[in-house]
Write a protein that holds these residues in place. Structure first.
Motif, PDB file in Angstrom:
ATOM      1  N   SER A  77       0.823  -1.216   0.000  1.00  0.00           N
ATOM      2  CA  SER A  77       0.000   0.000   0.000  1.00  0.00           C
ATOM      3  C   SER A  77       0.857   1.266   0.000  1.00  0.00           C
ATOM      4  CB  SER A  77      -0.940  -0.008   1.204  1.00  0.00           C
ATOM      5  OG  SER A  77      -1.781  -1.136   1.128  1.00  0.00           O
ATOM      6  N   PHE A  80       1.944   2.206  -3.484  1.00  0.00           N
ATOM      7  CA  PHE A  80       0.959   2.900  -4.335  1.00  0.00           C
ATOM      8  C   PHE A  80       1.314   4.389  -4.438  1.00  0.00           C
ATOM      9  CE2 PHE A  80      -2.579  -0.303  -2.933  1.00  0.00           C
ATOM     10  CZ  PHE A  80      -1.997  -1.280  -3.710  1.00  0.00           C
ATOM     11  N   TRP A 102      -7.372  -4.294  -6.144  1.00  0.00           N
ATOM     12  CA  TRP A 102      -6.049  -3.733  -5.837  1.00  0.00           C
ATOM     13  C   TRP A 102      -5.609  -2.723  -6.885  1.00  0.00           C
ATOM     14  CZ3 TRP A 102      -4.914  -3.566  -1.095  1.00  0.00           C
ATOM     15  CH2 TRP A 102      -5.273  -4.615  -0.229  1.00  0.00           C
ATOM     16  N   THR A 152      -5.770 -10.511  -6.094  1.00  0.00           N
ATOM     17  CA  THR A 152      -5.898 -11.442  -4.974  1.00  0.00           C
ATOM     18  C   THR A 152      -7.353 -11.704  -4.580  1.00  0.00           C
ATOM     19  OG1 THR A 152      -3.946 -10.232  -4.240  1.00  0.00           O
ATOM     20  CG2 THR A 152      -4.821 -11.872  -2.721  1.00  0.00           C
ATOM     21  N   SER A 174       2.284  -8.633  -5.316  1.00  0.00           N
ATOM     22  CA  SER A 174       2.132  -9.088  -3.930  1.00  0.00           C
ATOM     23  C   SER A 174       1.686 -10.539  -3.807  1.00  0.00           C
ATOM     24  CB  SER A 174       1.123  -8.196  -3.206  1.00  0.00           C
ATOM     25  OG  SER A 174       1.626  -6.889  -3.098  1.00  0.00           O
ATOM     26  N   GLN A 195       3.775 -10.825   2.969  1.00  0.00           N
ATOM     27  CA  GLN A 195       2.946 -11.752   3.757  1.00  0.00           C
ATOM     28  C   GLN A 195       2.157 -12.796   2.972  1.00  0.00           C
ATOM     29  OE1 GLN A 195       2.634  -8.502   3.394  1.00  0.00           O
ATOM     30  NE2 GLN A 195       0.529  -7.828   3.233  1.00  0.00           N
TER      31      GLN A 195
HETATM   32  C1  LIG Z   1      -2.366  -7.871  -0.175  1.00  0.00           C
HETATM   33  C2  LIG Z   1      -2.191  -7.016  -1.366  1.00  0.00           C
HETATM   34  C3  LIG Z   1      -1.921  -5.645  -1.263  1.00  0.00           C
HETATM   35  C4  LIG Z   1      -1.839  -4.942   0.066  1.00  0.00           C
HETATM   36  O1  LIG Z   1      -0.650  -5.251   0.679  1.00  0.00           O
HETATM   37  P1  LIG Z   1      -0.207  -4.558   2.082  1.00  0.00           P
HETATM   38  O2  LIG Z   1       1.167  -5.127   2.229  1.00  0.00           O
HETATM   39  O3  LIG Z   1      -1.185  -4.998   3.110  1.00  0.00           O
HETATM   40  O4  LIG Z   1      -0.208  -3.081   1.875  1.00  0.00           O
HETATM   41  C5  LIG Z   1      -1.732  -4.927  -2.424  1.00  0.00           C
HETATM   42  N1  LIG Z   1      -1.818  -5.507  -3.624  1.00  0.00           N
HETATM   43  C6  LIG Z   1      -2.087  -6.833  -3.777  1.00  0.00           C
HETATM   44  C7  LIG Z   1      -2.180  -7.423  -5.140  1.00  0.00           C
HETATM   45  C8  LIG Z   1      -2.289  -7.613  -2.653  1.00  0.00           C
HETATM   46  O5  LIG Z   1      -2.560  -8.927  -2.783  1.00  0.00           O
END
Ligand SMILES: *Cc1c(COP(=O)(O)O)cnc(C)c1O
Length: 360
Positions: A77, A80, A102, A152, A174, A195
């Protein structure tokens, strides 16, 4: 309590081998007499952990030398905002592809810094398709093109890497990074919160081409300038040391399992099994066009939505947890990242079969 199969979209399951290794090294990391959590980030010991993690990631992803790998905080985030702040380089607009939840978040944040052109969108199909590259309306003067290779929440994934000519391609990876081999040289910048497929929350990885660093918009805070972190080896301030260490253990785990080719083979198999089962049943449904279904996040609905609660309750009793879909779409979602073993997917399919038998 035995370990469950955790289908969470993130923070997600970590490989059991990695957790055991970390547990074994918890109180005394290889004779240091302390945990990695207690080490100075400037110590020789942590320096070796950090270097090994970066060189393993470079090896696994075959990252070319003219790219920096940054180990940051703030999650995807924060990227972004950091992306327009660093990549506009005097330009006035950037092109974004809108493929779902996202993408929209990235677009909304970029609008604070520049004109955002939506070069393609799949909103009219309710984000169940990927707009073909031929349909995109790209601006050759754009500072960069941003897209989300794997959405996601919608469970939709690009089946191709878009060609954008001279304009740098930026990808929010991510939820798909490390799931298969990737040609990094096609990208200007790749970023990912850790994560999902890298390690614990708190670490964000940015892979950025050298020439894109160094001309941030005026007023950019020191911590939001990629150059700050590139120059300091991601140690300008205290980095997320334990998450960095854990990510390093995950990279070693990947190397021991055939690298990204090994991951791809397992991931393809798991996804094909689950989609195959869903498609063969009249009771379960996945809305995504078959040519762009995600290998990592598989949303599905039940024919009788009133049974969602029951499904989740019984699944949890069977050791299959976090299957509830995102609050914005409802239904179910099974996230099956690298760390989800094939047995987890087989156990889920077995449970779904039984549930269907009892409820039709
Ligand atoms: C989980 C996710 C995010 C958000 O990630 P954070 O580390 O919580 O800011 C952004 N983009 C995608 C594609 C995600 O899966």
């Amino acid at each position: 309590m035995p370990r469950v199969f955790n289908f969470s979209a993130g923070p997600a399951m970590l490989p059991e081998e990695v957790l055991k290794r970390a547990a074994g090294e918890m109180e005394d990391w290889r004779g240091a007499g302390m945990s990695v959590m207690e080490m100075s980030h400037r110590s020789k010991e942590f320096g070796s952990i950090a270097e090994k993690a970066e060189s393993d990631l470079r090896e696994i992803m075959a990252i070319p030398e003219n790219y920096k790998v940054l180990f940051l905080q703030g999650g995807a985030s924060s990227q972004f905002a950091m992306i327009p702040m660093n990549l506009l380089r005097g330009k006035k607009s950037a092109d974004y592809i809108n493929t779902g939840y996202w993408s929209k978040k990235a677009i909304a944040e970029a609008k604070r810094f520049c004109e955002v052109r939506i070069a393609a969108s799949s909103e009219e199909t309710n984000f169940t398709t990927i707009p073909p590259r031929e349909s995109w309306d790209l601006d050759p003067e754009a500072a960069y093109v941003h897209y989300t290779p794997n959405e996601t929440i919608g469970g939709v994934e690009f089946p191709y890497i878009p060609e954008t000519g001279e304009v740098p391609l930026v990808a929010d990876m991510s939820s798909t990074i490390l799931s298969r081999p990737l040609d990094v040289s096609r990208f200007g910048l790749i970023y990912a919160g850790a994560q999902k497929n890298i390690g614990p929350a708190g670490l964000t990885i940015v892979i950025v081409r050298d020439d894109l660093i160094g001309s941030p918009v005026s007023g950019t805070p020191t911590m939001f300038d990629y150059a700050t972190h590139a120059k300091a080896g991601s140690m300008y301030n205290t980095p997320p040391t334990y998450a960095w260490y854990m990510a390093g253990l995950v990279f070693e785990w990947i190397k021991e399992r055939g690298g990204l080719e090994g991951m791809a083979e397992r991931n393809r198999k798991k996804a094909e099994r689950l989609y195959g089962f869903i498609d063969s049943s009249d009771f379960y449904h996945n809305p995504v066009n078959p040519d762009c279904r995600s290998w990592m996040n598989i949303p599905f609905t039940l024919k009788t939505p009133g049974l969602d609660g029951k499904f989740l309750e019984l699944a949890a009793e069977a050791g299959l947890v976090n299957l509830k879909g995102h609050r914005s779409v409802g239904g179910m979602r099974a996230s099956i990242y690298n760390a989800m073993p094939e047995e987890g997917v087989e156990a889920l399919i077995g449970f779904m079969e039984e549930f269907e038998k009892k409820h039709v």
